[in-house]
Design a protein around this motif. Structure first.
Motif, PDB file in Angstrom:
ATOM      1  N   UNK A  53       0.822  -1.208   0.000  1.00 35.41           N
ATOM      2  CA  UNK A  53       0.000   0.000   0.000  1.00 35.41           C
ATOM      3  C   UNK A  53       0.859   1.261   0.000  1.00 35.41           C
ATOM      4  N   UNK A  54       1.927   1.265   0.791  1.00 35.24           N
ATOM      5  CA  UNK A  54       2.814   2.429   0.827  1.00 35.24           C
ATOM      6  C   UNK A  54       3.484   2.636  -0.529  1.00 35.24           C
ATOM      7  N   UNK A  55       3.935   1.561  -1.161  1.00 31.73           N
ATOM      8  CA  UNK A  55       4.568   1.671  -2.479  1.00 31.73           C
ATOM      9  C   UNK A  55       3.562   2.155  -3.515  1.00 31.73           C
ATOM     10  N   UNK A  56       2.321   1.650  -3.447  1.00 34.97           N
ATOM     11  CA  UNK A  56       1.295   2.063  -4.387  1.00 34.97           C
ATOM     12  C   UNK A  56       1.008   3.561  -4.242  1.00 34.97           C
ATOM     13  N   UNK A  57       0.880   4.037  -3.019  1.00 34.22           N
ATOM     14  CA  UNK A  57       0.621   5.469  -2.805  1.00 34.22           C
ATOM     15  C   UNK A  57       1.782   6.313  -3.307  1.00 34.22           C
ATOM     16  N   UNK A  58       2.997   5.830  -3.132  1.00 32.70           N
ATOM     17  CA  UNK A  58       4.144   6.576  -3.645  1.00 32.70           C
ATOM     18  C   UNK A  58       4.102   6.661  -5.159  1.00 32.70           C
ATOM     19  N   UNK A  59       3.744   5.567  -5.826  1.00 33.82           N
ATOM     20  CA  UNK A  59       3.662   5.570  -7.282  1.00 33.82           C
ATOM     21  C   UNK A  59       2.538   6.500  -7.748  1.00 33.82           C
ATOM     22  N   UNK A  60       1.387   6.463  -7.087  1.00 28.05           N
ATOM     23  CA  UNK A  60       0.268   7.338  -7.456  1.00 28.05           C
ATOM     24  C   UNK A  60       0.657   8.799  -7.271  1.00 28.05           C
ATOM     25  N   UNK A  61       1.225   9.136  -6.135  1.00 27.65           N
ATOM     26  CA  UNK A  61       1.625  10.520  -5.886  1.00 27.65           C
ATOM     27  C   UNK A  61       2.741  10.962  -6.834  1.00 27.65           C
ATOM     28  N   UNK A  62       3.650  10.048  -7.180  1.00 30.65           N
ATOM     29  CA  UNK A  62       4.693  10.377  -8.144  1.00 30.65           C
ATOM     30  C   UNK A  62       4.072  10.646  -9.516  1.00 30.65           C
ATOM     31  N   UNK A  63       3.077   9.869  -9.919  1.00 32.14           N
ATOM     32  CA  UNK A  63       2.385  10.093 -11.188  1.00 32.14           C
ATOM     33  C   UNK A  63       1.672  11.436 -11.218  1.00 32.14           C
ATOM     34  N   UNK A  64       1.025  11.787 -10.119  1.00 32.28           N
ATOM     35  CA  UNK A  64       0.359  13.090 -10.043  1.00 32.28           C
ATOM     36  C   UNK A  64       1.382  14.210 -10.127  1.00 32.28           C
ATOM     37  N   UNK A  65       2.464  14.084  -9.383  1.00 34.15           N
ATOM     38  CA  UNK A  65       3.509  15.109  -9.422  1.00 34.15           C
ATOM     39  C   UNK A  65       4.111  15.204 -10.821  1.00 34.15           C
ATOM     40  N   UNK A  66       4.319  14.086 -11.488  1.00 32.59           N
ATOM     41  CA  UNK A  66       4.874  14.074 -12.838  1.00 32.59           C
ATOM     42  C   UNK A  66       3.928  14.794 -13.802  1.00 32.59           C
ATOM     43  N   UNK A  67       2.610  14.506 -13.683  1.00 35.91           N
ATOM     44  CA  UNK A  67       1.631  15.151 -14.560  1.00 35.91           C
ATOM     45  C   UNK A  67       1.606  16.654 -14.351  1.00 35.91           C
ATOM     46  N   UNK A  68       1.616  17.087 -13.099  1.00 34.12           N
ATOM     47  CA  UNK A  68       1.606  18.520 -12.802  1.00 34.12           C
ATOM     48  C   UNK A  68       2.881  19.169 -13.330  1.00 34.12           C
ATOM     49  N   UNK A  69       4.021  18.549 -13.104  1.00 36.03           N
ATOM     50  CA  UNK A  69       5.286  19.094 -13.576  1.00 36.03           C
ATOM     51  C   UNK A  69       5.331  19.143 -15.104  1.00 36.03           C
ATOM     52  N   UNK A  70       4.825  18.107 -15.764  1.00 37.41           N
ATOM     53  CA  UNK A  70       4.802  18.084 -17.227  1.00 37.41           C
ATOM     54  C   UNK A  70       3.878  19.164 -17.769  1.00 37.41           C
TER      55      UNK A  70
END
Length: 175
Positions: free
Chosen positions: A109-126
């Motif tokens: 669950x912790x790894x999944x949340x990190x991947x989801x939050x990383x994807x959101x951050x990547x989208x915002x940064x892009x």
């Protein structure tokens, strides 16, 4: 049960009795078990289990650190063991009895949340980067001529285009 200052936290009194065996039964059992007893393969001992405290909660401000057991009548005791069996409920139960699956679940669950939050951050940064680069391309500074980076680019920029050939005078064309 005692706390760190030797104050009594819990006190209980429980009755216990060893099962009765008549003299004849005791002698008969001893004779039947004489060889294993003589060889040290078995012992004449009795185990007595008594529940001393039921639904006892350990307090945070005065935790139980010691236990004192007092027998009311003299009994010949060779060894004694005090066993504390905790009954956990909820998440504590699952974490105690099912350590590995619960650890795997929470780590996943912790790894999944990190991947989801990383994807959101990547989208915002892009999105921010794309918007910033579009602004730079449309600015007047972006229309300045570029310097050639390779020899092929330099050759391409050096050759005249068809539009440039039409702008020449007839005398220049004769040369």
């Amino acid at each position: 049960m005692l706390d760190a200052q030797a104050g009594v936290v819990y006190q209980a009194s429980r009755a216990a009795i060893l099962p009765f065996r008549s003299t004849a039964v005791r002698y008969l059992q001893t004779m039947l078990r004489a060889i294993p007893l003589a060889l040290g393969l078995s012992q004449e001992s009795r185990v007595l289990s008594v529940v001393l405290a039921d639904d006892l909660y350990d307090r945070l401000y005065s935790p139980i650190v010691a236990a004192r057991l007092v027998l009311s009548q003299p009994v010949q005791v060779y060894s004694a063991t005090l066993t504390v069996a905790a009954r956990f409920e909820g998440l504590r139960y699952w974490m105690y009895y099912w350590r590995s699956p619960v650890a795997g679940l929470f780590i996943s669950l912790a790894a999944m949340w990190q991947v989801v939050l990383m994807g959101i951050a990547w989208s915002v940064l892009e999105a921010y980067t794309t918007r910033s680069s579009a602004t730079v391309r449309n600015s007047p500074a972006a229309s300045t001529p570029q310097q050639p980076t390779t020899s092929e680019d330099a050759a391409t920029l050096a050759t005249p285009t068809a539009a440039a050939a039409d702008d020449r005078s007839p005398i220049e064309m004769a040369d």
